[in-house]
Design a protein around this motif. Structure first.
Motif, mmCIF file in Angstrom:
data_model
loop_
_atom_site.group_PDB
_atom_site.id
_atom_site.type_symbol
_atom_site.label_atom_id
_atom_site.label_comp_id
_atom_site.label_asym_id
_atom_site.label_seq_id
_atom_site.Cartn_x
_atom_site.Cartn_y
_atom_site.Cartn_z
ATOM 1 N N THR A 116 0.840 -1.205 0.000
ATOM 2 C CA THR A 116 0.000 0.000 0.000
ATOM 3 C C THR A 116 0.867 1.244 0.000
ATOM 4 O O THR A 116 0.587 2.213 -0.728
ATOM 5 C CB THR A 116 -0.929 0.001 1.225
ATOM 6 O OG1 THR A 116 -1.837 -1.111 1.121
ATOM 7 C CG2 THR A 116 -1.733 1.291 1.301
ATOM 8 N N ASN A 117 1.946 1.245 0.793
ATOM 9 C CA ASN A 117 2.862 2.382 0.796
ATOM 10 C C ASN A 117 3.483 2.607 -0.572
ATOM 11 O O ASN A 117 3.608 3.747 -1.038
ATOM 12 C CB ASN A 117 3.977 2.159 1.824
ATOM 13 C CG ASN A 117 3.569 2.572 3.221
ATOM 14 O OD1 ASN A 117 2.448 2.338 3.643
ATOM 15 N ND2 ASN A 117 4.479 3.189 3.949
ATOM 16 N N ILE A 118 3.877 1.530 -1.217
ATOM 17 C CA ILE A 118 4.502 1.638 -2.546
ATOM 18 C C ILE A 118 3.503 2.200 -3.554
ATOM 19 O O ILE A 118 3.839 3.100 -4.341
ATOM 20 C CB ILE A 118 5.023 0.256 -3.006
ATOM 21 C CG1 ILE A 118 6.144 -0.227 -2.078
ATOM 22 C CG2 ILE A 118 5.521 0.321 -4.444
ATOM 23 C CD1 ILE A 118 6.548 -1.677 -2.302
ATOM 24 N N ILE A 119 2.290 1.688 -3.532
ATOM 25 C CA ILE A 119 1.262 2.147 -4.486
ATOM 26 C C ILE A 119 0.941 3.620 -4.272
ATOM 27 O O ILE A 119 0.767 4.377 -5.232
ATOM 28 C CB ILE A 119 0.002 1.266 -4.351
ATOM 29 C CG1 ILE A 119 0.298 -0.158 -4.848
ATOM 30 C CG2 ILE A 119 -1.168 1.868 -5.126
ATOM 31 C CD1 ILE A 119 -0.782 -1.156 -4.516
ATOM 32 N N LEU A 120 0.858 4.040 -3.015
ATOM 33 C CA LEU A 120 0.598 5.453 -2.730
ATOM 34 C C LEU A 120 1.718 6.332 -3.280
ATOM 35 O O LEU A 120 1.450 7.421 -3.826
ATOM 36 C CB LEU A 120 0.447 5.663 -1.225
ATOM 37 C CG LEU A 120 -0.857 5.186 -0.595
ATOM 38 C CD1 LEU A 120 -0.758 5.194 0.922
ATOM 39 C CD2 LEU A 120 -2.030 6.054 -1.053
ATOM 40 N N HIS A 121 2.942 5.887 -3.155
ATOM 41 C CA HIS A 121 4.069 6.668 -3.676
ATOM 42 C C HIS A 121 4.004 6.758 -5.199
ATOM 43 O O HIS A 121 4.228 7.827 -5.776
ATOM 44 C CB HIS A 121 5.391 6.032 -3.237
ATOM 45 C CG HIS A 121 6.607 6.808 -3.622
ATOM 46 N ND1 HIS A 121 6.803 8.122 -3.241
ATOM 47 C CD2 HIS A 121 7.689 6.477 -4.391
ATOM 48 C CE1 HIS A 121 7.964 8.562 -3.732
ATOM 49 N NE2 HIS A 121 8.501 7.585 -4.429
ATOM 50 N N VAL A 159 8.065 5.796 2.191
ATOM 51 C CA VAL A 159 7.724 4.599 1.424
ATOM 52 C C VAL A 159 7.967 3.333 2.246
ATOM 53 O O VAL A 159 7.122 2.431 2.282
ATOM 54 C CB VAL A 159 8.532 4.536 0.113
ATOM 55 C CG1 VAL A 159 8.070 3.358 -0.740
ATOM 56 C CG2 VAL A 159 8.406 5.828 -0.669
ATOM 57 N N CYS A 160 9.111 3.257 2.926
ATOM 58 C CA CYS A 160 9.516 2.008 3.578
ATOM 59 C C CYS A 160 9.050 1.874 5.016
ATOM 60 O O CYS A 160 9.025 0.757 5.551
ATOM 61 C CB CYS A 160 11.042 1.884 3.525
ATOM 62 S SG CYS A 160 11.710 1.772 1.858
ATOM 63 N N ILE A 162 5.962 2.023 7.338
ATOM 64 C CA ILE A 162 4.525 1.927 7.077
ATOM 65 C C ILE A 162 3.737 3.141 7.567
ATOM 66 O O ILE A 162 2.902 3.680 6.823
ATOM 67 C CB ILE A 162 3.973 0.606 7.642
ATOM 68 C CG1 ILE A 162 4.483 -0.561 6.790
ATOM 69 C CG2 ILE A 162 2.453 0.598 7.650
ATOM 70 C CD1 ILE A 162 4.131 -1.929 7.308
ATOM 71 N N PRO A 163 3.934 3.651 8.788
ATOM 72 C CA PRO A 163 3.176 4.846 9.185
ATOM 73 C C PRO A 163 3.518 6.092 8.377
ATOM 74 O O PRO A 163 2.768 7.075 8.416
ATOM 75 C CB PRO A 163 3.579 5.032 10.661
ATOM 76 C CG PRO A 163 3.981 3.674 11.118
ATOM 77 C CD PRO A 163 4.669 3.071 9.930
ATOM 78 N N GLY A 164 4.620 6.053 7.613
ATOM 79 C CA GLY A 164 4.965 7.180 6.756
ATOM 80 C C GLY A 164 3.966 7.421 5.641
ATOM 81 O O GLY A 164 3.995 8.472 4.991
ATOM 82 N N ARG A 165 3.057 6.466 5.434
ATOM 83 C CA ARG A 165 2.027 6.626 4.405
ATOM 84 C C ARG A 165 1.112 7.807 4.683
ATOM 85 O O ARG A 165 0.412 8.270 3.782
ATOM 86 C CB ARG A 165 1.182 5.354 4.293
ATOM 87 C CG ARG A 165 0.294 5.100 5.493
ATOM 88 C CD ARG A 165 -0.692 3.972 5.292
ATOM 89 N NE ARG A 165 -0.048 2.698 5.018
ATOM 90 C CZ ARG A 165 -0.713 1.548 4.926
ATOM 91 N NH1 ARG A 165 -2.038 1.527 5.102
ATOM 92 N NH2 ARG A 165 -0.093 0.409 4.684
ATOM 93 N N ASN A 166 1.108 8.300 5.921
ATOM 94 C CA ASN A 166 0.253 9.437 6.239
ATOM 95 C C ASN A 166 0.548 10.621 5.315
ATOM 96 O O ASN A 166 -0.362 11.306 4.836
ATOM 97 C CB ASN A 166 0.467 9.848 7.698
ATOM 98 C CG ASN A 166 -0.732 10.530 8.315
ATOM 99 O OD1 ASN A 166 -0.746 10.837 9.483
ATOM 100 N ND2 ASN A 166 -1.769 10.758 7.531
#
Length: 581
Positions: A116-121, A159-160, A162-166
């Motif tokens: 999910t993080n990768i896709i968001l980036h 990206v790497c 997980i909470p960084g997706r915010n």
């Protein structure tokens, strides 16, 4: 826009679809391996492991709009879409009737969350490319700037970790909001209005920083895009933005979050104290050799930032055909989106995490794009520039991503860059101590003791010191430290579980029962806590309470062992007065 026609006249080396494909493929190739990473034990274990029960429930989608991020009540942050992103990931994993993520589970895979993080980036990179084109940059320049964004090592954490997706989620919705707003200003179409309203609303539900997006969009429309202040259609469009802001404010006011009520004096004092962060972040962008997984203002040099500022000034000074509109837009963009970092008190957040540069970075890219050297070389040798960027920045990002691969890599790196941090020292010690596969007990205990002597008021350090004493059978010596930790974390179930053991050691069974009851209320599905609660009630011959708890436990879907139920029933029967039914 003023320079739109001139910029579009620059010949694109590749067709638009090819640029889009490259911008999709390169960050995917750069970060796909991160899907195999495990926990860093910095918040990710909270959102995935500790929220396992919450994430499995369908009702949590609605509940997220009524609570804070970390706590169900009395939390500071209101970010329901962040919470729901983890609920969504857990539902995609399926097996909702089974606990997948729990402590000491050697096969606990969290690849779904990393993807999910990768896709968001990837989504943010592509949206940025089209947004830069909308800001009158050529396809070649937009491509190069988006590629810098895609592979820049300062964004690796987003990206790497997980909470960084915010911040990447915030960027996706914010970029979409800017795109639809500028598109409507260029050629008004009614269906762009609901898209603006939706994207702004989603951004607000992701992070409070989105409150800046609406006024900054007005800056883009009236200054950067030079729309007329008398354009009634434009003002009607802007008026529609009040709807998502008002709805967000209403939802937040009804949720169980607290308002910090910061005074003007406190905000101003924090702003002045945090002002050097502007230069520190600038140094991390232009000279990304001073990066840290857990960075602190006090332990980050300002000189890289001073040098980076000199580079920016030189770029603007030596540029003959300056586009002052884009230069000023870049400066405002960088400063405005850094504002939340500058006014948040250290009591709430001491760290200056690099993932917060996810949106502010765009402002610096806009300034760099005005360099004659960069602009000319980019337009004539765009593929060479792209290859150099991937080789330099991409390689550093790839190597840096390994720091987020697991908890030991993460916290060892944190201690190496912040050796004076009691928090980082404590967390590394805890990782050594609690590692079930390769424990380093003596090293872990030494680091925890060191952290305790560095700062005995650090959050969690009293708990871990209590754990050290506990492991040496000094249970009662650990009790005062658990009590001190309880003042910082009154909602932490583990503290009540251990305090119950201390009370029972002192033969205070009534207090032990109270602690275990509180533990059960906070962690209702913990089988050991349930068993201990019922056992204490039985030992105290409080069979009425034991029966009441057993009924409530079963009503929540948990199992009370048959032998325990039998003991409780027998105790109730024997405790009744003779002749009663």
């Amino acid at each position: 826009m003023a320079t739109q026609q001139q910029s579009r006249s620059t010949r694109s080396l590749l067709p638009l679809w090819m640029y889009t494909l490259i911008l999709f493929a390169i960050p995917l190739a750069l970060y796909w391996h991160s899907a195999a990473y495990t926990y860093t034990e910095l918040d990710d274990s909270i959102f995935i492991r500790e929220f396992e029960q919450y994430n499995r429930q369908d009702s949590s989608y609605a509940r997220s709009f009524q609570r804070g991020v970390f706590n169900d009540t009395n939390d500071t942050y209101y970010r329901p879409l962040l919470l729901n992103s983890f609920v969504f990931d857990r539902h995609l994993e399926s097996k909702l009737g089974t606990t997948l993520h729990y402590e000491n589970n050697a096969s606990d895979s969290i690849s779904r969350y990393h993807w999910t993080n990768i896709i968001l980036h990837l989504a943010a990179v592509l949206l940025l490319f089209f947004l830069l084109r909308m800001l009158a940059l050529s396809d070649n320049t937009s491509f190069v700037l988006s590629l810098i964004f895609a592979v820049h090592p300062v964004l690796t954490q987003a990206v790497c970790w997980i909470p960084g997706r915010n911040d990447s989620m915030l960027a996706v919705f914010t970029f979409a909001f800017f795109l639809t707003s500028l598109s409507a200003a260029q050629r008004f179409r009614w269906w762009l209005i609901p898209l603006q309203v939706l994207s702004l609303f989603l951004a607000l539900l992701t992070k409070e920083t989105a409150l800046i997006a609406a006024p900054f969009a007005m800056f883009l429309l009236f200054y950067t895009a030079k729309r007329s202040w008398t354009d009634r259609t434009l003002w009607l469009m802007i008026a529609a933005w009040i709807v998502p802001i008002g709805l967000w404010w209403l939802l937040r006011s009804e949720a169980t979050v607290k308002n910090e009520g910061l005074g003007v004096g406190q905000i101003l004092a924090t702003f002045i104290e945090r002002l050097p962060v502007v230069l520190q972040y600038l140094g991390k962008i232009l000279l990304p050799v001073n990066l840290a997984v857990v960075p602190y203002q006090e332990q980050t040099t300002i000189w890289f930032g001073v040098l980076a500022l000199g580079i920016l000034v030189a770029i603007v000074w030596w540029t003959r055909q300056r586009n002052w509109i884009l230069i000023i837009t870049g400066i405002v963009w960088y400063l405005v989106f850094l504002l939340p970092v500058l006014v948040v008190p250290k009591e709430l957040n001491r760290e200056i995490y690099e993932h917060r540069l996810y949106i502010p970075l765009i402002g610096i890219l806009l300034i760099l794009a005005q360099s004659d050297l960069i602009r000319r070389f980019t337009e004539q040798r765009v593929l060479i520039v792209a290859a150099l960027l991937v080789a330099l920045l991409g390689t550093q990002s790839y190597l840096r991503s390994d720091l987020f691969a697991n908890r030991l890599n993460f916290w060892e790196s944190a201690v190496s860059t912040a050796p004076e941090s009691a928090y980082c020292t404590m967390m590394l010690g805890a990782r050594y101590l609690l590692d079930k596969q390769h424990p380093r007990v003596s090293d872990g205990e030494a680091l925890i003791r060191k952290a305790y002597h560095m700062d005995s008021t650090e959050k969690y350090v009293n708990y871990y010191m209590a754990l050290v004493l506990w492991n040496h059978d000094q249970v009662l010596d650990a009790e005062p430290m658990l009590q001190r930790e309880l003042k910082h974390n009154p909602g932490w179930a583990e503290l009540y579980f251990r305090l119950a053991r201390c009370a029972i050691e002192r033969k205070d069974f009534a207090l032990g029962q109270q602690y275990l009851l509180r533990h059960w209320e906070l962690n209702p599905h913990d089988s050991q806590g349930i068993n201990n609660l019922l056992m204490v009630c039985v030992d105290r011959k409080d069979f009425a309470s034991a029966w009441d708890y057993a009924q409530r436990i079963q009503a929540k879907g948990d199992v009370v062992p048959d032998p325990m139920l039998t003991r409780i029933r027998e105790g109730l029967r024997q405790s009744r007065p003779q002749g009663s039914k």
